[in-house]
Write an enzyme that holds these catalytic residues in place. Structure first.
Site, PDB file in Angstrom:
ATOM      1  N   CYS A  31      -7.423  37.319 -37.515  1.00 39.11           N
ATOM      2  CA  CYS A  31      -5.789  37.081 -38.119  1.00 39.11           C
ATOM      3  C   CYS A  31      -5.805  35.961 -39.154  1.00 39.11           C
ATOM      4  CB  CYS A  31      -6.034  36.255 -36.387  1.00 39.11           C
ATOM      5  SG  CYS A  31      -5.902  37.209 -34.990  1.00 39.11           S
ATOM      6  N   TYR A 170      -9.720  49.559 -30.637  1.00 40.15           N
ATOM      7  CA  TYR A 170      -9.880  47.922 -30.423  1.00 40.15           C
ATOM      8  C   TYR A 170     -10.425  48.290 -29.142  1.00 40.15           C
ATOM      9  CZ  TYR A 170      -8.790  42.933 -30.688  1.00 40.15           C
ATOM     10  OH  TYR A 170      -9.082  42.047 -30.226  1.00 40.15           O
ATOM     11  N   HIS A 173     -12.403  41.345 -26.862  1.00 33.19           N
ATOM     12  CA  HIS A 173     -11.324  39.521 -27.377  1.00 33.19           C
ATOM     13  C   HIS A 173     -10.412  39.826 -25.487  1.00 33.19           C
ATOM     14  CE1 HIS A 173     -12.051  39.853 -31.615  1.00 33.19           C
ATOM     15  NE2 HIS A 173     -12.782  39.070 -30.755  1.00 33.19           N
TER      16      HIS A 173
END
Ligand code: ADP
Ligand code: SF4
Length: 699
Positions: A31, A170, A173
């Site tokens: 990010c 993805y 996380h």
């Protein structure tokens, strides 16, 4: 200088399916806080990494559909074609410098509350989200699953159209629908998408196959997978399903990007982990796939990087933070300029940008995030056109950075430090438990300054106003730092608390100078933390490790709440608990005798007394502005002495983070001798309308 042959291995090209990376330096998705709202800034930031030699440069996660809406966070978006110009700008900057551009497609599943789109979040099973929003995600039915597959396909097509070379699917996380489907704790479905391992894997496998089909044979397909969630058998583990997933899909993608989940485990700070901390969890991956493997672990040392490749743990050295602290890290290794590497200190101020919904900042690299709006390059500063000498007073982060950057601009600099060592607060704080790497803020700057003939550095040189007037150096910057207050004033108590003096009262500065020995063994020491970032908890840790009985009192609901933004809060609280520190929350200071402290509940005012032999208030700081005020009082003498300007920098202007002090010093050097327009923003502003092809009319 030339490259050390020991590091040649890091510069071997590596094939990733149909594309080839020119070396093994890989900036994994991270990010930036720039996302869809600051597209020019994002493009320039990523381009700088490519320029610095990272063979692969990734965006942050790109939301594929408005049911994945992380607002107010500011990620990339691929909701529709209108997102393409912003992402084309990113790939253009990356390609311009000869690197591969990667994009991480994401549907955030139950991780999002969809605050902006107001659509219902989606999950494998009915579930509350992982934030505190009063929103629940609904269980996806078969038509939702088919929608999800189509959304991924559409996003992959758009990503390809935007020019990306590597397209990520993805599952990391705990932020991705695909990980939610994989996870036993999020998925209690009884159809073919739930239950057995193969069933939970189904959607992931389908989306990988779909993505491969739509991107064709010109783009590479990457997977980012959490191989361990560090929650034991209720989660994915590297010995259990983490390994099973990779074994089952081993040859399907062109690259495996593996890490720990959640983000606080993946991006651990130096206070809680060493360089290479993910190796124990990811070292198995290469034994189950022939595809290249990328992993992270805050690698800043080329020796560690080369070792990880030689030992067959990694094919690519993945980095987010080391590439933020030094976008030129690969180039510096390539050119044999190891001492020039600005090593990440592992403080996670960068993560705090994203967590507070603003563009990122970095303690070590003041130029990050300013590439576009201020035109700052991490390595290059234009020479000052007619440089006049500068005197910098104070050798902390602000003074060191101002002196370093000015010297780089060709200015003759004299840096005077009153103490016996360089670094100011950094020198003192890096002696605290877990903060040794913070010394790199000082070491890099002192190293760079020592190599400059136009910089003179003096320790043991506490300057007075008289001295400064006598020297008559035209431009003076005062970076004398700050001191911790001892009167209790902070966020909770806005007025001084005279009663604090009734017993032993110790300033954090004394502990920083003298260490735990400043507190006599015996009765309890109370750390009253109203600062809410790291120092209160680190001092408590220091004292507890030295065998003192420590009580940590805070008006907040938990220990060090701001360190949530640096992904550390849970670890900080756990550490204090494990060290036997008694934690008392939601309490302010009410009264004191020699050996008792009276606390009052911040909600009810109800009082409670605790034993207290020594009180350490960690509340707020005051600028050390004696020198500034003395000099200001003699402003009439400045011109005769040949002084044209005097400014304050860093904590001496207003106490803040180390990152803010470095930034302040850097900004001073960048604008040296310039007339500053104080009425306009000191940076370019994004013209979002232009990038998104103008406003859309509603018929
Ligand atoms: P910052 O974070 O703004 O750089 P620091 O507190 O880390 O501030 O550093 C300030 C430094 O200034 C300290 O090392 C301190 O010893 C030094 N200093 C303070 N007053 C003087 C002075 N009059 N002359 C020279 N150095 C000074
Ligand atoms: Fe490293 Fe801290 Fe910079 Fe992040 S902010 S890149 S952790 S030095």
């Amino acid at each position: 200088m030339s490259r050390d042959p020991r590091f040649d291995i890091l510069f071997e090209p590596v094939k990733i399916g149909p594309v080839t990376a020119r070396n093994r330096f890989y900036q994994v998705p991270h990010c930036s806080g720039m996302g869809y709202r600051y597209p020019n800034a994002e493009a320039q930031l990523r381009g700088m990494k490519a320029e610095g030699g990272w063979a692969v440069v990734s965006t942050q996660e790109a939301e594929i559909h408005p049911t994945s809406d992380l607002t107010p966070a500011n990620e990339a978006r691929l909701w529709d074609e209108r997102d393409l110009p912003a992402l084309c700008a990113v790939t253009e900057r990356i390609h311009h410098h000869g690197s591969l551009a990667a994009v991480q497609l994401v549907h955030n599943g139950l991780h999002v509350a969809n605050r902006f789109s107001r659509m219902i979040p989606l999950a494998p099973s009915h579930a509350v989200g992982d934030g505190l929003d009063p929103v629940q995600a609904r269980a996806m039915d078969k038509s939702d699953i088919s929608d999800m597959r189509r959304w991924y396909r559409n996003a992959a097509l758009r990503a390809k159209k935007a020019g990306f070379d590597i397209i990520y699917v993805y599952a990391g996380h705990d932020m991705s629908i695909l990980q939610h489907f994989l996870s036993r704790r999020h998925n209690d479905r009884t159809d073919e998408y739930g239950g057995s391992f193969e069933n939970r894997l189904r959607l992931f496998r389908e989306i990988l196959e779909d993505t491969r089909e739509v991107i064709g044979d010109s783009c590479a397909l990457a997977v980012r997978l959490a191989v361990d969630e560090l929650i034991g058998p209720s989660g994915i583990t590297s010995e259990g399903e983490g390994k099973d997933i990779i074994a089952a899909l081993a040859e399907l993608p062109d690259l495996w990007d593996v890490n720990l989940s959640d983000w606080s485990n993946d991006s651990q700070t130096a206070r809680f982990s060493e360089e290479g901390y993910q190796e124990p969890y990811i070292r198995f991956v290469k034994s189950v796939t022939t595809k290249p493997v990328v992993g992270v672990g805050r690698y800043t040392s080329p020796d560690s990087m080369a070792r990880a490749v030689r030992q067959g743990i990694l094919d690519f050295i993945g980095a987010a933070r080391p590439s933020i602290a030094d976008p030129y890290l690969p180039k510096k290794i390539e050119e044999g300029r190891i001492d020039d590497i600005r090593e990440c200190i592992g403080c996670n101020i960068c993560a705090s940008g994203d967590n507070t919904n603003v563009p990122m900042r970095c303690t070590q690299n003041p130029t990050i995030g300013e590439e576009w709006r201020k035109g700052w390059h991490p390595e290059i500063i234009t020479s000052s056109p007619a440089p006049e000498p500068a005197l910098i007073i104070g050798g902390g982060p602000a003074g060191l950075e101002a002196a370093r950057a000015l010297a780089q601009r060709g200015v003759d600099v004299l840096l005077a430090e009153g103490g016996k060592e360089w670094g100011g607060r950094v020198a003192r704080e890096c002696r605290l438990p877990g903060l040794a790497t913070w010394g790199r803020v000082r070491d890099w700057r002192v190293g760079q300054l020592s190599a400059r003939a136009n910089a003179e550095l003096y320790l043991h040189s506490a300057l007075s106003a008289d001295d400064i007037l006598q020297y008559g150096i035209p431009h003076v910057a005062i970076a004398t730092g700050s001191k911790w207050r001892c009167d209790g004033v902070g966020r909770t108590h806005r007025q001084p608390l005279a009663f604090l003096e009734a017993g032993n009262l110790l300033s954090p500065d004394v502990l920083l100078d003298a260490g735990a020995s400043a507190v006599a063994a015996g009765g309890p020491v109370v750390v009253f933390d109203d600062d809410s970032y790291y120092l209160g908890s680190v001092l408590a840790e220091l004292l507890a490790r030295a065998g003192r009985t420590v009580i940590f009192v805070t008006p907040e609901a938990q220990v060090s709440p701001w360190s949530k933004n640096t992904l550390e809060q849970a670890r900080v609280q756990k550490r204090l608990i494990e060290l036997g520190v008694e934690i008392i929350c939601a309490m302010a200071l009410a009264d004191r005798t020699k050996d008792r402290l009276e606390l009052s509940c911040i909600y009810s005012g109800r009082r409670r007394q605790i034993d207290c032999d020594t009180l350490v208030p960690v509340t707020a700081r005051l600028p050390d502005e004696t020198l500034w005020l003395d000099l200001k009082a003699r402003e009439a003498d400045w011109a005769d002495a040949g002084i044209q300007s005097v400014v304050r920098l860093g904590d001496c202007l207003a106490p803040g983070t180390i990152a803010a002090a470095v930034y302040s010093g850097h900004d001073y050097a960048r604008t040296y001798q310039e007339q500053i327009d104080r009425d306009s923003p000191p940076f370019l502003r994004e013209d979002i309308g232009a990038l998104y092809a103008g406003p859309v009319k509603r018929e």
